[in-house]
Structures are given as structure tokens and as C-alpha cells.
Design an enzyme around this catalytic site. Sequence first.
Site, PDB file in Angstrom:
ATOM      1  N   ASP A 380       0.898  -1.220   0.203  1.00 28.81           N
ATOM      2  CA  ASP A 380       0.029  -0.050  -0.100  1.00 28.81           C
ATOM      3  C   ASP A 380       0.931   1.391  -0.066  1.00 28.81           C
ATOM      4  O   ASP A 380       2.011   1.091   0.248  1.00 28.81           O
ATOM      5  CB  ASP A 380      -0.931  -0.011   1.106  1.00 28.81           C
ATOM      6  N   GLU A 383       2.799   5.203  -3.850  1.00 26.96           N
ATOM      7  CA  GLU A 383       3.169   6.405  -4.558  1.00 26.96           C
ATOM      8  C   GLU A 383       4.604   7.200  -4.195  1.00 26.96           C
ATOM      9  O   GLU A 383       5.344   7.429  -5.152  1.00 26.96           O
ATOM     10  CB  GLU A 383       2.044   7.599  -4.676  1.00 26.96           C
ATOM     11  N   ASP A 450      -7.966   4.544  -3.505  1.00 24.69           N
ATOM     12  CA  ASP A 450      -9.031   4.883  -2.731  1.00 24.69           C
ATOM     13  C   ASP A 450     -10.084   5.377  -3.434  1.00 24.69           C
ATOM     14  O   ASP A 450     -10.372   6.895  -3.068  1.00 24.69           O
ATOM     15  CB  ASP A 450      -8.470   5.654  -1.335  1.00 24.69           C
TER      16      ASP A 450
END
Length: 668
Positions: A380, A383, A450
Site C-alpha cells: 500500500d 506512490e 482509494d
Amino acid sequence: MLHYFEEQNKSLVFRENGETVMVTPWGADSLRVRATFLGDILEGSAALLETENAESEVRIEIGEHTASIVNGGIRAELKVADWGKALQMTFYNRKGEILLQEIPNGGALQKKARHFKSLPGGGYRLKASFVSNPGEKIYGCGQYQQEVMDLKGCSLELAHRNSQASVPFYVSSLGYGFLWHNAAIGEVHFGSNTTEWTAEETLQLDYWITAGETPAKILESYTRVTGRAPMMPEYGLGFWQCKLRYYNQEQVIRIAREYKKRGIPLDVLVIDYYHWPRCGDWRFDEEYFPDPEAMIREVQDMGIRLMVSVWPQVDWRSENYEEMKQQGLLVKSNSGIDVQMVFHGNNVFLDATNPRTRAYVWDKCRKNYWDYGISAFWLDEAEPEFGTYDYGDYRYHAGPVARVGNLYPREYARLFYEGQREAGQKDIVNLIRCAWAGSQRYGALVWSGDIMSNYEDFRKQICAGIHMGISGIPWWTTDIGGFHGGNIHDEGFQELLVRWFQFGAFCPVMRLHGCRQPAESIVNRAGEVREWTGAENEIWSYGQENYEIMVKFIRIREMMRDYIRGLMREAHETGSPVMRAMFYEFPEDENCWDIRDAYMFGPDILVAPICHEKARKRSVYLPSGTFFLHAGTGERYEGGKWYEVEAALDTLPVFLREGRQEYLAGQI
């Protein structure tokens, strides 16, 4: 006499007034273009793999003011302008048709196709400009949250965000593919007059271009030089169960037992974030997971693979923070205090571009997860999700984030993939929230982040999945039902979930996830508020009618298992997407280049999701040149036409190429 051109190690080199341009054969029918100012061309590569070219295929010709290089089916012509001595490059296919052309200098305008602007401390701000063909259509470039297929006219940020993945490769309807081979933060503008690529900070221009008669040929060439996905493991082919979040050992075991009791096939059960004490500990919290080894053994004895979430954040209070800081294994802020995200504490990101960091973090995860039997990881925050996306504020081991920032998610995937391979694991697939060029070769299953639980975001995911496949990332999925905003008692959300679930059955990976409402707060024994757990999100959580529909589509997924395995093998061997734009299979049909809400699941299954609220029918275009069978009714349809197709809540329009009805005929 001036000598602008020379041949150097099978490359064509141009020099004029401090600028050096090098055009190098790089893979079949492909060229790599590099340029710099007041320096030498740098070796090395951000994404491209070394490749061999058949010597007989490469031909270089040099004149006084012109030169050309041919590599198989692509030719570059270089011409020096009489006014201003500017170089203009033009690329052609075998037929002599122009594929792509740099802008001319415009005579007295003195424009530059390759514009280098010096930055303090070294490096350049770079802009590369190309002539825009008004008839061209453009696809790929990664994942952007927009309901757009043809990117012509779009402006895209070349940077990663939560739910945005910049993969700067596109396929053109003119018959070429283009990779902006630069990991810098920047932008691309596919304008009506020019196409402009910018890098905020870089050392040289670097791009790659390939010619191909079909999108499939272009993807095959691109993935040959950037890598292909490994073979998808068997546990990646079925249904995955997830929610935010199973916060203790009892929940995990209970959910696994319930799926087993009901006889519902389940390949993967996912343990989400904050199963750890602090970010950066990379281990189970003993208060909530007192015997993880026994939990893992029981669940996996049921034939269910466990996956655990891993975050790249390191809390200041983590047991590993001081050592990682001392060893230089963390991302650095260029000024001020090193706090890069505030979430349950002050957090700094691990530096995935540092090989010593990769070794350190894998060693922790191997001891605390892999040795217990966990062999699938959810990467997760990939980025990474900086608290502020001011990329110039941060620095990696590989360089300033403004210059190399887009490398991060790929190197994060690499951390685990190489660690698992070294540990002897072969069946690797890791879920990750972002990607860059080459991520596919590290077993990266990208999901779309998300996103919100609404029909608009649902429709955007169809476009996102198609573009990611065209960008060379065949393993892609979404949170079925969206991540934010779904109340499990709301009938409108339940219908959205069912429609999304149907779509999920025809995604490369089928995974149910979401931050469901109403939520439950969690407080540990010490009185500390922990990350809360969302409402139940299992398929039996939404009422009997919806449960039966979802079970039906899990069964349909199982029926397609052999077919999906074949698609994954094709992705591994040729780079083909699993979820394909209509034009990928039917490039001769002009209508297929404009369809954004339907797609091909492999070569033989056409999927038309129901993605509007309360819809019970929709228009579907069937490509020309073949006949299709409705997967539910078995009715035969002629291609090349639009149809109004009924779709009750328990079904959706799916069509099979005639002769391929063994997959699903009569099942949907």
C-alpha cells in the site's frame, strides 16, 4: 565543411552548438532517442532493458545536412534547418507514412523541439515538442481518474498520487508506441497543435519509439524491452476477500471458516493495515495476533492464501526508525523536519530506491511474515502518498524526487519480488497501489486506489483498467464497490456493489474491498485509539438476494479459470493485456476506437458493465467481422451493429465470439 552527423557504435549521433543527440536501435522496429546539452550522452536506463538487434536490420546513411537510421520497420530522418541550424527528427513506418515528427524551428520563431533550461545546481528543465496529427487517437499513459478513452486533447500530470499511476507509454492509432523514458515529475499535453512532454528536472532527454501494424504488435515490442509479468500464480485466478480491516486473529479465522463452511471458493484472504503496532515495525501486533503462525497455518490448510498489508511509512516511534535513520535508509526532506505523512503519528517513508533499504526491509518482512508462511504482500501507499505532493521537497537515494520520483512504486515492488525470489518463492503476485514503466516484471498487481463508492468512479475504473493494460501493466484490479462511502444498509449502495461485483468477475483479479460504514472504533489495552474497523464486507453481509447474485458470479469466475489462466500465460509470453480495449482485438473497426464503457476480456469475451444507477438495460456495440452469442440467452448477434440489451440486476451483457461458447454460454 561542417560535420553534423556521425555513426558511433551503431548509433546515429548529431552535434551542434553544445547539443548532442543520439538515436540508437533498441529492440525490433524500435529506436531510442537521447539528447543532452553541454555534456555527453549518459548510459544506463530508467526502464529499458538491454536488447540485441539483428545487425542486418540496422542501416545508417549520412549526408551533409541530413541523415537517417533504419531499424526494421521504423526509420528516423534527421534534417538540419538552413535557418538556425536546428535539428528536426521525423519517424516513418515501412510504408513511408509519418508516425511522429518533432516541431520545426519555425524560421524566425526559433522554436526548439528539445528545449533545455538550466537549473541552479545542475540539470535542466526539459520540454520536448512534437507536431500534433489531428486524426490521431492516443491510449495508455497509466491510470488517471477520468472517464476518457482517447487521450487526444488531454493534459496529464506525470506524477503519482493515491489512485493515479503515471506510466508514460502510449499507443497511437497511427501505428506506433511511445515511451517517455524519464522518471522525472512533469506533464504531457496532447494538444491539437502540439504534443509537449516536460520534465521538471532532468539530465537528458530520453524517449523510445516503436512501429507496429497493430496494437498487439506494439505492446509485444514495448514489453519485450521493459519486461513482462511473470506467470500469474493459480491463487490469482479466483476470488479474493478483503475489507478495512480484519483487526484480530479471531476475525481472520472466522471469515475463512465461514467461506469454507458455505462451500464458496476463496483463493485469497487479505489482512489490511495496522495489524502492526507502529508503522515501520513490519510485524503482527501481539495484542491482536497472539499466535500468527497458528492462524496462518489453519487458514492456509483450508486452501486459502493469506496476504498481509505492508506500508512504506516508518513512524518515529517504530522499533526500526532510529536504525534506519542512522543508516540512511529513509527518504529525506530537503529542508525542515523529516515528517512526510502524518497518520497515527509522524511518519517518514522508506527509500525504496536504495538497495540497502530494500535488503533491510525484506529481512524484517521475511522473518516476521514469510517465515510464518505469508507469501503474498499488499504494498500500500506505493506512490508514496506524501502529506503534500510538493515533489521538490524530497530526495531519494536515486536522486531528487523532482528528477527521479516516478521510480518509487516500481522499486517498492522490486523490494519484495527480489526478496521472495531469493528466498526460493516462484509463485509471486503482490498487490500494489501504483506503478511505473517496468513494474510488471516485478509481479505487480496494481489496484486503482482509494476511489469513491459511486457510479461515476465505477465508470472511471473501466477506462483506467483499459489504459493500464495498454500501458504494459496486465495485472490490474479495483476495490469492488469502491473504497470510500459505502453504507452496507443502504439499498442504493448494495445495488452499486452488485453491479461492481459483476464487473469484478471480468477483471484480471477479482477482489472485494472497501471502507464500509458504519464503522467500529478500536481501543487497545493501553487505552490508545487504534485504526478503526469498517462494517462487515463479506458477500453474506448484504442480504440474501444480493448474496445469491455474488455467489453466482464467483461460480462464473471459477468456470472461466482455464480461460483466465490462458490469458495470464499470454500476458506473460507476449505482454498482451487481460482487460483489452475493443480496438485491441478489432483494430480495423473504427467504432471500436471510441468505446469507453465496454471491453474485451481476452480475445473471446466482450463485457459491457451496467454502470449507471438503476439501469436495467444498455446499448452495446458488437465489433464487425464476426458473430457473437449472448452468454445468457445463447442468442446469435451479427457484429458491426449497436444493440439495446436487457440486464436485470442478477446479470449483465456478456457476449462470446461465435465458436467460443464453451466458456460461459447460458450461465450469465
